[in-house]
Write a protein that holds these residues in place. Structure first.
Motif, PDB file in Angstrom:
ATOM      1  N   ALA A 165     -20.863  11.410  33.137  1.00 46.46           N
ATOM      2  CA  ALA A 165     -21.734  12.177  32.239  1.00 46.46           C
ATOM      3  C   ALA A 165     -21.092  13.519  31.898  1.00 46.46           C
ATOM      4  O   ALA A 165     -21.135  13.968  30.744  1.00 46.46           O
ATOM      5  CB  ALA A 165     -23.101  12.390  32.887  1.00 46.46           C
ATOM      6  N   VAL A 166     -20.474  14.160  32.891  1.00 49.30           N
ATOM      7  CA  VAL A 166     -19.798  15.437  32.649  1.00 49.30           C
ATOM      8  C   VAL A 166     -18.614  15.240  31.706  1.00 49.30           C
ATOM      9  O   VAL A 166     -18.411  16.014  30.758  1.00 49.30           O
ATOM     10  CB  VAL A 166     -19.326  16.056  33.978  1.00 49.30           C
ATOM     11  N   LEU A 167     -17.836  14.176  31.944  1.00 43.12           N
ATOM     12  CA  LEU A 167     -16.679  13.894  31.085  1.00 43.12           C
ATOM     13  C   LEU A 167     -17.112  13.635  29.649  1.00 43.12           C
ATOM     14  O   LEU A 167     -16.522  14.176  28.693  1.00 43.12           O
ATOM     15  CB  LEU A 167     -15.914  12.688  31.633  1.00 43.12           C
ATOM     16  N   VAL A 267     -26.624   4.627  29.088  1.00 42.86           N
ATOM     17  CA  VAL A 267     -25.444   3.755  29.048  1.00 42.86           C
ATOM     18  C   VAL A 267     -24.535   4.031  30.239  1.00 42.86           C
ATOM     19  O   VAL A 267     -24.035   3.110  30.895  1.00 42.86           O
ATOM     20  CB  VAL A 267     -24.681   3.945  27.724  1.00 42.86           C
ATOM     21  N   LEU A 268     -24.323   5.302  30.541  1.00 42.95           N
ATOM     22  CA  LEU A 268     -23.468   5.667  31.668  1.00 42.95           C
ATOM     23  C   LEU A 268     -24.105   5.308  33.008  1.00 42.95           C
ATOM     24  O   LEU A 268     -23.399   5.032  33.984  1.00 42.95           O
ATOM     25  CB  LEU A 268     -23.149   7.159  31.622  1.00 42.95           C
ATOM     26  N   LEU A 269     -25.433   5.313  33.065  1.00 42.25           N
ATOM     27  CA  LEU A 269     -26.102   4.855  34.280  1.00 42.25           C
ATOM     28  C   LEU A 269     -25.815   3.375  34.511  1.00 42.25           C
ATOM     29  O   LEU A 269     -25.537   2.947  35.643  1.00 42.25           O
ATOM     30  CB  LEU A 269     -27.610   5.096  34.171  1.00 42.25           C
ATOM     31  N   VAL A 270     -25.856   2.591  33.446  1.00 43.33           N
ATOM     32  CA  VAL A 270     -25.554   1.161  33.563  1.00 43.33           C
ATOM     33  C   VAL A 270     -24.116   0.965  34.032  1.00 43.33           C
ATOM     34  O   VAL A 270     -23.854   0.156  34.938  1.00 43.33           O
ATOM     35  CB  VAL A 270     -25.784   0.445  32.214  1.00 43.33           C
ATOM     36  N   SER A 271     -23.171   1.699  33.440  1.00 49.08           N
ATOM     37  CA  SER A 271     -21.774   1.554  33.866  1.00 49.08           C
ATOM     38  C   SER A 271     -21.599   2.030  35.307  1.00 49.08           C
ATOM     39  O   SER A 271     -20.789   1.476  36.059  1.00 49.08           O
ATOM     40  CB  SER A 271     -20.853   2.333  32.927  1.00 49.08           C
ATOM     41  N   GLY A 272     -22.376   3.045  35.719  1.00 46.06           N
ATOM     42  CA  GLY A 272     -22.321   3.502  37.104  1.00 46.06           C
ATOM     43  C   GLY A 272     -22.822   2.448  38.073  1.00 46.06           C
ATOM     44  O   GLY A 272     -22.261   2.266  39.162  1.00 46.06           O
ATOM     45  N   VAL A 273     -23.889   1.746  37.683  1.00 44.44           N
ATOM     46  CA  VAL A 273     -24.404   0.657  38.519  1.00 44.44           C
ATOM     47  C   VAL A 273     -23.363  -0.448  38.634  1.00 44.44           C
ATOM     48  O   VAL A 273     -23.152  -1.016  39.719  1.00 44.44           O
ATOM     49  CB  VAL A 273     -25.720   0.108  37.921  1.00 44.44           C
TER      50      VAL A 273
END
Length: 331
Positions: A165-167, A267-273
């Motif tokens: 998320a920061v990136l 979207v990034l939460l999904v990729s993190g999971v």
């Protein structure tokens, strides 16, 4: 306009308006006063914007006018319908409209990354400029694989989600000035290309691609979208287009950018999971890669199908009329 004199003349009215807007209950006479002061403050805001657009004063009056309007009409209530519309219309539409930008970013990033990777494979000594032999050996033998199982799945998900998320935020925000986002993207391309080149050189290319694909396809696409939208915002003030000032073009692009930023959080939460639970799992490599590819293709289909449908229906990503500047009445 003498701004100091203007503020001194009307500051008492603005303080009174702020006082009335903060009250939970007002009498009939106070309600009439609130409406009158609200209309005057809206006129003052319009005058300041057109004659002496001091940023601090404009921000103060904008907040004051919005607070007064909410006190008069009632603040908009939370609605799940609005949330549903965001995910089915406005977010995919904003991403879809920016597709030339983020697809160009994805193409250039991929060419640079694979170019670096191929160069490192053809010239293994290049890796020595960035890593010593002990670091390379450790990465090839255990560190690259161990990275994905170093933490518990839920902790890894939160860590990856935050970092990505920061990136992505850096790419989106840096796009306004164009150059910063290019530096961030190149550094990441260099890191991935160098790591992939070393892994391939030592016969571990299957491990590199097998572990990076389940989450990397969706994760990198989110970064590309953020970077592309950021560059689109930056380009808006360079080439605003016909019939628009640079300020209005920048604001319009930035509003869509904020929509994209909110959607990319999910979207990034999904990729993190995927990275926290799927990548280090005991499933066969091909199965993990297939799941990652399906999720990635599902996101692209979601953007293209729903975004294009919203575009054809003439859906707007701009602020609702009741929150836009044009809705502010003038006396």
């Amino acid at each position: 306009m003498d701004l100091d004199a203007y503020v001194a003349e009307h500051s008492a009215e603005w303080r009174r308006l702020d006082e009335l807007a903060r009250r939970r209950r007002v009498s009939a006479a106070e309600a009439d006063e609130l409406v009158a002061l609200y209309q005057r403050a809206a006129t003052h805001l319009s005058a300041v914007r057109s004659r002496s657009p001091d940023p601090a004063l404009v921000a103060h009056l904008s907040r004051l006018v919005l607070a007064a309007r909410n006190a008069i009409t009632g603040a908009p209530a939370f609605s799940w319908r609005t949330v549903g519309r965001f995910f089915t219309e406005t977010f995919p539409l904003a991403v879809y409209r920016a597709w030339p930008w983020w697809s160009a970013v994805a193409t250039v990033f991929s060419l640079v990354t694979f170019g670096i990777m191929a160069y490192v494979v053809a010239n293994p000594e290049v890796a020595d400029l960035f890593m010593d032999d002990a670091t390379i050996t450790k990465m090839v033998q255990s560190e690259f694989v161990g990275y994905y199982s170093e933490f518990q799945a839920q902790n890894s998900t939160l860590r990856v989600w935050t970092n990505n998320a920061v990136l992505t935020a850096e790419c989106l925000a840096g796009g306004v000035l164009l150059v910063p986002v290019l530096i961030v993207l190149f550094n990441n391309a260099l890191n991935i290309g160098l790591t992939g080149g070393v892994m391939i050189t030592y016969g571990r290319g299957d491990v590199f691609f097998g572990l990076i694909m389940p989450h990397g396809l969706l994760e990198l696409t989110a970064v590309f979208v953020g970077a592309g939208v950021g560059l689109r915002i930056g380009w808006a003030w360079i080439v605003p287009g016909p019939l628009r000032t640079r300020g209005r073009a920048l604001v319009a692009a930035a509003r869509e950018g904020m929509l994209v930023a909110l959607g990319l959080v999910v979207v990034l939460l999904v990729s993190g999971v995927l990275e926290g639970f799927l990548t280090p799992s005991e499933l066969p490599m091909l199965v993990k890669d297939a799941i990652g590819a399906v999720v990635w293709l599902g996101f692209l289909a979601y953007v293209v199908i729903l975004g294009r449908a919203a575009e054809l229906r003439g859906v707007s990503t701009d602020l609702p009329e009741e929150l836009s500047e044009a809705a502010v009445p003038v006396a």
